[in-house]
Scaffold this motif. Structure first.
Motif, PDB file in Angstrom:
ATOM      1  N   ASP A  40       0.856  -1.193   0.000  1.00  0.00           N
ATOM      2  CA  ASP A  40       0.000   0.000   0.000  1.00  0.00           C
ATOM      3  C   ASP A  40       0.895   1.248   0.000  1.00  0.00           C
ATOM      4  O   ASP A  40       0.946   1.998   0.987  1.00  0.00           O
ATOM      5  N   PRO A  41       1.596   1.474  -1.113  1.00  0.00           N
ATOM      6  CA  PRO A  41       2.705   2.438  -1.118  1.00  0.00           C
ATOM      7  C   PRO A  41       2.310   3.906  -0.974  1.00  0.00           C
ATOM      8  O   PRO A  41       3.191   4.762  -0.885  1.00  0.00           O
ATOM      9  N   GLU A  42       1.013   4.164  -0.933  1.00  0.00           N
ATOM     10  CA  GLU A  42       0.596   5.541  -0.661  1.00  0.00           C
ATOM     11  C   GLU A  42       0.927   5.935   0.785  1.00  0.00           C
ATOM     12  O   GLU A  42       0.957   7.104   1.136  1.00  0.00           O
ATOM     13  N   PHE A  43       1.136   4.923   1.618  1.00  0.00           N
ATOM     14  CA  PHE A  43       1.355   5.160   3.047  1.00  0.00           C
ATOM     15  C   PHE A  43       2.799   4.875   3.440  1.00  0.00           C
ATOM     16  O   PHE A  43       3.410   3.933   2.937  1.00  0.00           O
ATOM     17  N   THR A  44       3.276   5.714   4.349  1.00  0.00           N
ATOM     18  CA  THR A  44       4.577   5.379   4.946  1.00  0.00           C
ATOM     19  C   THR A  44       4.366   5.083   6.433  1.00  0.00           C
ATOM     20  O   THR A  44       3.394   5.542   7.043  1.00  0.00           O
TER      21      THR A  44
END
Ligand code: MSP
Length: 521
Positions: A223-227
């Protein structure tokens, strides 16, 4: 504490500023602990970790303000950190950077593991966030309704409204309280433990552990929108550096759990609430102890980046001026570990000149000078008894025992006070036996005993001083005629490897030259 390997950590530092004497406090305490434990357990059975915490909004902003990429920005400061630690003789076994691949990939696996254990869920976050402290706050916690409650920060918080992943922290209140009660030394000192307990009793909220669209961080797997939230990222360093979960299971098994996490009081809640809850969620054992020391303050204010100019000077300059060991000694001698401590260069100079220079340095110098003058520079065999022998010999036996208990207990100041009881006693012994008088009287047997006892006493002092002042202790040890570095000396040698008659110590050279200059303001 019967585990094979002793594991001690410092917090990992934000590289948005070079270290100052306040930041160095924990690192020096950890180094002293690690060196002492190596003497007790052997070098291979101690692991001392420090490092840098490089992600998050605060670092990203600091880099952008300088027109740099975050990585380029932190690389330079991290190098400055490593240089300062080296010049303070910090003997860490590893230095973890949260931007290293070994950390990032392990952190993603930990996140995945928490997800698959049902400890994390996705929801909407709406709340308040302090960028400086990288902390979420409740409205009821704010000062004047809008400012960060951290007394050293007090900045305006930001309203965040975004989707996020949450850790089920609220599930852990009971378990944490039970654990803290069952293990009374888990949180030290006692006063801090009470604070944590009352905080938990107010009820814990689930914790948002991601940031949306914040570039400078480790991506949530799949879910690469999130860090991943920088504090979760940072806390996991204690595991990822030693091979968890997959990189080196053998190493991890040898080292975990930590014996002691050392940190300052402002970050205790992260370490005494969020961190143990995370470990419980991963079904990992908890560290034996989380020790929160106080702050170094100047005129009542925390020594920090913001009052660096007017207050504590650049640490590198201070090391050049006073020497690493005088700073190390002062920080651990001046205050009670656990409470705030006033830092002043005048006080440092006073302790350097009187305790290190006069009490210890002169003792060694005088003794070596007498040895060369009266015994041809060769350690004599003890001969006839002197009147004050018994008292000194008794102290030479009991001081190391007391010192050891205090240092094992992280009572740095008390350990040094105990050690100085012996230093003072040795100085009195010189006066009371008056070797120059014995020489005049031709009392060779008594003279030999006096010099032998002094040298053997100093040998013990030097071994005990080593964890606090490794460079100076090694210089003194060499002056006593030893070639083996103190790094290779085990604690038991205090009792079973006495000074050998026939040894030829060197001529003393001042180890703690007097500091004359007034500190620059
Ligand atoms: N990056 C976080 C820690 C993450 S650990 C999983 C952080 N970094 S920090 O660089 O801001 O601070 C590191 C440590 O130095 C903290 O324990 C902090 O309290 C301590 N100190 C900073 N100034 C200090 C003093 N003046 N006195 C004592 N400790 C000092 O927090």
């Amino acid at each position: 504490m019967s585990r094979e390997c002793f594991y001690v950590t410092t917090p990992i530092y934000y590289p948005n500023n070079v270290p100052h004497v306040g930041t160095a406090y924990t690192t020096i305490a950890a180094d002293c602990t690690a060196r002492f434990q190596r003497m007790l357990r052997g070098k291979d059975n101690v692991f001392f970790l420090t490092g840098t915490d490089e992600h998050g909004q605060k670092i990203e902003q600091a880099a952008r303000e300088k027109g740099q990429e975050p990585k380029q920005y932190v690389d330079k400061i991290v190098a400055a950190f490593q240089e300062v630690w080296a010049s303070l003789n910090i003997s860490n076994n590893d230095f973890i950077r949260t931007t290293e691949e070994r950390h990032e990939s392990a952190l993603q696996k930990i996140f995945q593991e928490l997800l698959s254990r049902g400890q994390i869920y996705k929801s909407e976050y709406e709340g308040l966030y302090c960028i400086q402290c990288e902390t979420f706050w409740l409205p009821s916690q704010l000062v004047d309704g809008s400012r960060c409650p951290n007394s050293e920060c007090n900045r305006e918080v930001q309203l965040l409204k975004e989707e996020g992943y949450f850790f089920k922290l609220s599930d852990y209140s009971e378990r944490l309280l039970k654990y803290i009660e069952e293990y009374p030394y888990f949180i030290r000192p006692e006063s801090r433990k009470n604070e944590v307990v009352s905080f938990i009793k107010q009820g814990l909220q689930d914790l948002c552990i991601t940031r949306k669209k914040l570039e400078w961080g480790v991506r949530v797997p799949g879910d690469p929108e999130f860090t991943i939230y920088v504090w979760l990222d940072a806390l996991c360093n204690y595991l990822t550096s030693i091979g968890y979960p997959e990189r080196d299971p053998e190493l991890f098994k040898k080292i975990w759990p930590a014996n002691v996490h050392l940190l300052a009081k402002d970050i205790l809640r992260f370490h005494a609430i969020i961190w143990p809850a995370m470990l419980m969620a991963l079904e990992l054992p908890l560290p034996d102890c989380v020790f929160a020391h106080g702050w170094l303050v100047m005129g009542g204010y925390k020594v920090s980046k913001s009052n660096l100019k007017g207050g504590a000077r650049n640490l590198r300059e201070m090391i050049e001026e006073y020497g690493a060991d005088s700073i190390r000694y002062f920080l651990l001698r001046e205050g009670t570990f656990g409470q705030d401590m006033e830092f002043s260069e005048e006080a440092l100079i006073r302790r350097h000149n009187s305790e290190l220079g006069n009490d210890l340095g002169n003792l060694l110098n005088r003794t070596l000078a007498m040895l060369h003058k009266y015994c041809g520079g060769i350690v004599p065999e003890a001969g006839d008894k002197n009147e004050p022998d018994d008292e000194l010999l008794e102290m030479m036996k009991t001081v190391p025992e007391k010192f050891k208990i205090r240092l094992e207990n992280l009572e740095f100041r008390l350990a040094l006070e105990t050690l100085w009881d012996l230093v003072v006693q040795l100085n009195q012994y010189v006066e009371r036996t008056a070797p120059w008088q014995l020489k005049k009287e031709g009392a060779a047997g008594k003279l030999n005993t006096a010099l032998y006892n002094l040298l053997e006493g100093i040998r013990r002092v030097v071994i005990m001083a080593y964890p606090f002042m490794p460079g100076s202790a090694n210089r003194m040890f060499r002056q006593l005629g030893y070639e083996t570095p103190l790094e290779d000396i085990r604690w038991d040698e205090i009792y079973n490897n006495f000074m050998k008659p026939g040894t030829k110590p060197g001529k003393g050279e001042p180890v703690f030259p007097k500091i004359e200059a007034e500190p620059a303001v």
